[in-house]
Design a protein around this motif. Structure first.
Motif, PDB file in Angstrom:
ATOM      1  N   ILE A 101       0.810  -1.513   0.269  1.00 32.47           N
ATOM      2  CA  ILE A 101      -0.275  -0.440  -0.230  1.00 32.47           C
ATOM      3  C   ILE A 101       1.057   0.940   0.188  1.00 32.47           C
ATOM      4  N   GLY A 102       1.920   1.250   0.826  1.00 33.71           N
ATOM      5  CA  GLY A 102       2.579   1.795   0.926  1.00 33.71           C
ATOM      6  C   GLY A 102       3.627   2.885  -0.303  1.00 33.71           C
ATOM      7  N   SER A 103       4.520   1.741  -1.132  1.00 30.93           N
ATOM      8  CA  SER A 103       4.600   1.758  -2.056  1.00 30.93           C
ATOM      9  C   SER A 103       3.934   2.371  -3.207  1.00 30.93           C
ATOM     10  N   GLY A 104       2.671   2.759  -3.241  1.00 30.28           N
ATOM     11  CA  GLY A 104       1.942   3.140  -4.387  1.00 30.28           C
ATOM     12  C   GLY A 104       1.608   3.275  -4.417  1.00 30.28           C
ATOM     13  N   GLY A 105       2.265   5.135  -3.139  1.00 29.12           N
ATOM     14  CA  GLY A 105       1.983   6.434  -3.506  1.00 29.12           C
ATOM     15  C   GLY A 105       0.752   6.894  -3.543  1.00 29.12           C
ATOM     16  N   LEU A 106       0.665   8.095  -4.265  1.00 32.04           N
ATOM     17  CA  LEU A 106      -0.995   8.670  -3.935  1.00 32.04           C
ATOM     18  C   LEU A 106      -1.881   8.167  -5.576  1.00 32.04           C
ATOM     19  N   LEU A 107      -0.607   8.310  -6.892  1.00 33.62           N
ATOM     20  CA  LEU A 107      -1.674   7.336  -7.970  1.00 33.62           C
ATOM     21  C   LEU A 107      -1.107   6.099  -8.263  1.00 33.62           C
ATOM     22  N   GLY A 108      -0.278   5.696  -7.570  1.00 32.07           N
ATOM     23  CA  GLY A 108      -0.113   3.708  -8.243  1.00 32.07           C
ATOM     24  C   GLY A 108       0.784   4.042  -8.796  1.00 32.07           C
ATOM     25  N   LYS A 109       1.330   2.379  -9.134  1.00 33.25           N
ATOM     26  CA  LYS A 109       2.370   2.321 -10.217  1.00 33.25           C
ATOM     27  C   LYS A 109       1.497   1.791 -11.341  1.00 33.25           C
ATOM     28  N   GLY A 110       0.262   1.808 -11.465  1.00 31.55           N
ATOM     29  CA  GLY A 110      -0.353   1.367 -12.930  1.00 31.55           C
ATOM     30  C   GLY A 110      -1.100   0.195 -12.944  1.00 31.55           C
ATOM     31  N   TRP A 111      -2.086  -0.702 -13.636  1.00 34.13           N
ATOM     32  CA  TRP A 111      -2.535  -1.418 -13.230  1.00 34.13           C
ATOM     33  C   TRP A 111      -1.561  -2.856 -14.290  1.00 34.13           C
ATOM     34  N   LEU A 112      -1.731  -3.655 -13.485  1.00 34.89           N
ATOM     35  CA  LEU A 112      -0.652  -4.794 -13.204  1.00 34.89           C
ATOM     36  C   LEU A 112       0.799  -4.633 -13.279  1.00 34.89           C
ATOM     37  N   GLN A 113       1.487  -3.539 -12.433  1.00 36.67           N
ATOM     38  CA  GLN A 113       2.357  -2.856 -12.787  1.00 36.67           C
ATOM     39  C   GLN A 113       3.367  -2.989 -11.433  1.00 36.67           C
ATOM     40  N   GLY A 114       2.473  -3.764  -9.999  1.00 34.98           N
ATOM     41  CA  GLY A 114       2.457  -3.394  -8.707  1.00 34.98           C
ATOM     42  C   GLY A 114       4.033  -4.231  -8.449  1.00 34.98           C
ATOM     43  N   THR A 115       4.707  -4.641  -7.813  1.00 32.28           N
ATOM     44  CA  THR A 115       5.587  -5.449  -7.506  1.00 32.28           C
ATOM     45  C   THR A 115       5.290  -6.291  -6.744  1.00 32.28           C
ATOM     46  N   GLN A 116       4.955  -5.930  -5.246  1.00 37.50           N
ATOM     47  CA  GLN A 116       4.645  -6.583  -4.027  1.00 37.50           C
ATOM     48  C   GLN A 116       3.934  -8.149  -4.850  1.00 37.50           C
ATOM     49  N   SER A 117       2.664  -8.030  -5.870  1.00 35.98           N
ATOM     50  CA  SER A 117       1.897  -8.660  -5.871  1.00 35.98           C
ATOM     51  C   SER A 117       2.228  -9.518  -7.049  1.00 35.98           C
ATOM     52  N   GLN A 118       2.666  -8.632  -7.968  1.00 36.67           N
ATOM     53  CA  GLN A 118       3.385  -9.523  -9.157  1.00 36.67           C
ATOM     54  C   GLN A 118       4.126 -10.600  -8.917  1.00 36.67           C
ATOM     55  N   LEU A 119       5.099 -10.022  -8.091  1.00 39.00           N
ATOM     56  CA  LEU A 119       6.511 -11.344  -7.770  1.00 39.00           C
ATOM     57  C   LEU A 119       6.576 -11.822  -6.455  1.00 39.00           C
ATOM     58  N   GLU A 120       4.748 -11.370  -6.889  1.00 38.74           N
ATOM     59  CA  GLU A 120       4.213 -13.247  -5.328  1.00 38.74           C
ATOM     60  C   GLU A 120       5.558 -13.046  -3.691  1.00 38.74           C
ATOM     61  N   PHE A 121       5.426 -11.842  -3.365  1.00 45.53           N
ATOM     62  CA  PHE A 121       5.317 -10.890  -1.611  1.00 45.53           C
ATOM     63  C   PHE A 121       4.327 -11.299  -1.298  1.00 45.53           C
ATOM     64  N   LEU A 122       3.489 -10.266  -1.941  1.00 42.77           N
ATOM     65  CA  LEU A 122       2.130 -10.672  -0.838  1.00 42.77           C
ATOM     66  C   LEU A 122       1.082 -11.556  -0.671  1.00 42.77           C
ATOM     67  N   PRO A 123       0.836 -12.043   0.167  1.00 39.82           N
ATOM     68  CA  PRO A 123       0.344 -13.371   0.436  1.00 39.82           C
ATOM     69  C   PRO A 123      -1.628 -13.025   0.488  1.00 39.82           C
ATOM     70  N   GLU A 124      -2.468 -14.588  -0.015  1.00 38.27           N
ATOM     71  CA  GLU A 124      -3.539 -14.561  -0.270  1.00 38.27           C
ATOM     72  C   GLU A 124      -4.008 -13.117  -0.616  1.00 38.27           C
ATOM     73  N   ARG A 125      -3.135 -12.701  -1.838  1.00 45.41           N
ATOM     74  CA  ARG A 125      -3.659 -11.426  -2.736  1.00 45.41           C
ATOM     75  C   ARG A 125      -4.429 -11.235  -3.500  1.00 45.41           C
ATOM     76  N   HIS A 126      -5.514 -12.199  -3.457  1.00 43.73           N
ATOM     77  CA  HIS A 126      -6.443 -12.597  -4.872  1.00 43.73           C
ATOM     78  C   HIS A 126      -8.098 -12.439  -3.702  1.00 43.73           C
ATOM     79  N   THR A 127      -7.817 -13.244  -2.331  1.00 36.15           N
ATOM     80  CA  THR A 127      -9.015 -13.319  -1.535  1.00 36.15           C
ATOM     81  C   THR A 127      -8.686 -12.408  -0.499  1.00 36.15           C
ATOM     82  N   ASP A 128      -7.988 -11.841   0.987  1.00 35.53           N
ATOM     83  CA  ASP A 128      -7.786 -11.680   1.640  1.00 35.53           C
ATOM     84  C   ASP A 128      -7.240  -9.818   1.684  1.00 35.53           C
ATOM     85  N   PHE A 129      -6.128 -10.375   0.949  1.00 32.51           N
ATOM     86  CA  PHE A 129      -5.245  -8.878   0.719  1.00 32.51           C
ATOM     87  C   PHE A 129      -4.932  -7.713  -0.350  1.00 32.51           C
TER      88      PHE A 129
END
Length: 386
Positions: free
Chosen positions: A253-281
């Motif tokens: 959330i913090g790395s997204g800043g004000l406008l975000g990195k762009g759709w499909l451009q997230g690193t925490q989610s796309q590189l699978e650092f973020l757990p349960e990213r399609h459900t609770d998180f």
């Protein structure tokens, strides 16, 4: 329509008589018993959820298609339920509650295990569902039906009966174990009791009673549940273990800043650092890719749904309608608040999905069923002449 004349001096002015309640009901949306504003906002929320889910699932189109299919089923269920009158749901309440209890007992005997808990029933080759989700609807339905036939505010014997109605399924759900869902199911029913008109003295008494029971609750928690509370208080105490989820979600959330990195451009989610990213998180994915602005837009949409739901609940002309409609929309608000608070680190992780955005079938169908009944209560209300 015939006109009456109102005579003022020498001239007569035609005056149309007030429209009756029946005449005012003859709009398209009221004939099909739907509220266009609420329905439209719910559809927009579902579409936004599918866009975020596509990114959160690693761009798996089959996951999005499965969720879209569930949304279609949920929408059809809402439309169908909206056609029944509120009195029908009032009569069905004991049956729905009893069926829910039987399914929870079936989970105890023959439930399917998943992630260390027995919470699901499986009909081979047909469906896998979570009965506790259905109780989120059956519980407030039963309590509202019970209290609507009693004198309000409720007396102590009625409160005792409600405590039994609420306590039995909560105990069964907590034993799965699923304390988070048990608390949410209980809150949906407790909201009905509060809306029935409890005095502030009784509310204060029950709050003190609940607070005094916290040590007993702590002693009966499972080890992983205690760890969740301790991790909430200090996530850095185990950054690679129990604290991993919350640290990664707040980082995203913090790395997204004000406008975000762009759709499909997230690193925490796309590189699978973020757990349960399609459900609770999943809201952490949205925060990383669309930033603070994207999160505020989503929260604004939720707020508009809640405000519209409260307005519809306020239009109900009978006790059952007011109690159940108010519970449905306030419980929806609690789900949003708990999920956002959990992901942002201000509440313990309890495994609550983000309504109509997180991946899941049973929760979506249950939520939309509740909104269908809410629209039924509004469209079938006894309209009074202006």
């Amino acid at each position: 329509m015939s006109l009456r004349s109102l005579t003022l001096g020498r001239r007569a002015y035609p005056v149309r008589p007030p429209e009756s309640g029946i005449a005012r009901r003859k709009s398209l949306w009221e004939r099909i018993h739907l509220d266009p504003w609420l329905l439209g906002m719910l559809i927009v929320l579902m579409v936004a959820g599918l866009l975020v889910l596509y990114s959160a699932s690693g761009q798996r189109i089959e996951t999005v298609f499965a969720q879209g299919t569930r949304f279609c089923v949920a929408l059809m269920g809402a439309v169908i339920l909206a056609q029944f009158s509120p009195s029908t749901f009032q009569r069905w309440a004991p049956l729905a509650y009893g069926l829910g209890i039987l399914m929870l007992l079936a989970v105890e005997v023959a439930g399917d295990m998943g992630m260390g808990a027995k919470r699901w029933l499986v009909i081979p080759g047909v469906i896998r569902f979570q009965p506790s989700e259905l109780m989120k609807l059956a519980m407030p339905l039963m309590v509202a039906a019970y209290l609507s036939r009693r004198e309000l505010p409720p007396r102590m014997r009625d409160l005792a009966a409600c405590a039994v109605i609420i306590g039995v399924p909560i105990g069964l759900i907590a034993n799965q174990p699923d304390l988070g869902t048990a608390l949410l199911v209980g809150s949906a029913a407790v909201i009905v009791v509060l809306l029935a008109g409890l005095s502030w003295r009784l509310i204060a008494f029950f709050v003190v009673l609940a607070a005094s029971a916290l040590p007993l609750l702590w002693m009966n928690l499972h080890n992983y549940q205690r760890q969740r509370v301790l991790t909430f208080l200090n996530p850095d105490s185990d950054p690679l273990g129990a604290g991993w989820n919350i640290i990664q979600s707040t980082t995203a959330i913090g790395s997204g800043g004000l406008l975000g990195k762009g759709w499909l451009q997230g690193t925490q989610s796309q590189l699978e650092f973020l757990p349960e990213r399609h459900t609770d998180f999943i809201i952490a994915v949205l925060g990383e890719e669309f930033g603070l602005v994207g999160m505020l837009v989503l929260l604004l949409l939720y707020l508009m749904i809640v405000m519209r739901g409260l307005w519809l609940a306020g239009c109900a002309h009978d006790t059952f309608g007011r109690l159940f409609a108010g519970s449905i929309i306030l419980t929806f608000f609690i789900y949003v608040f708990v999920n956002v608070g959990m992901v942002s680190g201000i509440l313990p992780v309890v495994g609550v999905p983000l309504p109509l955005v997180s991946y899941g079938g049973t929760s979506s169908v249950t939520l939309m069923a509740g909104f269908g009944i809410l629209m039924s209560i509004h469209s079938h209300r006894r309209l009074l002449p202006r």
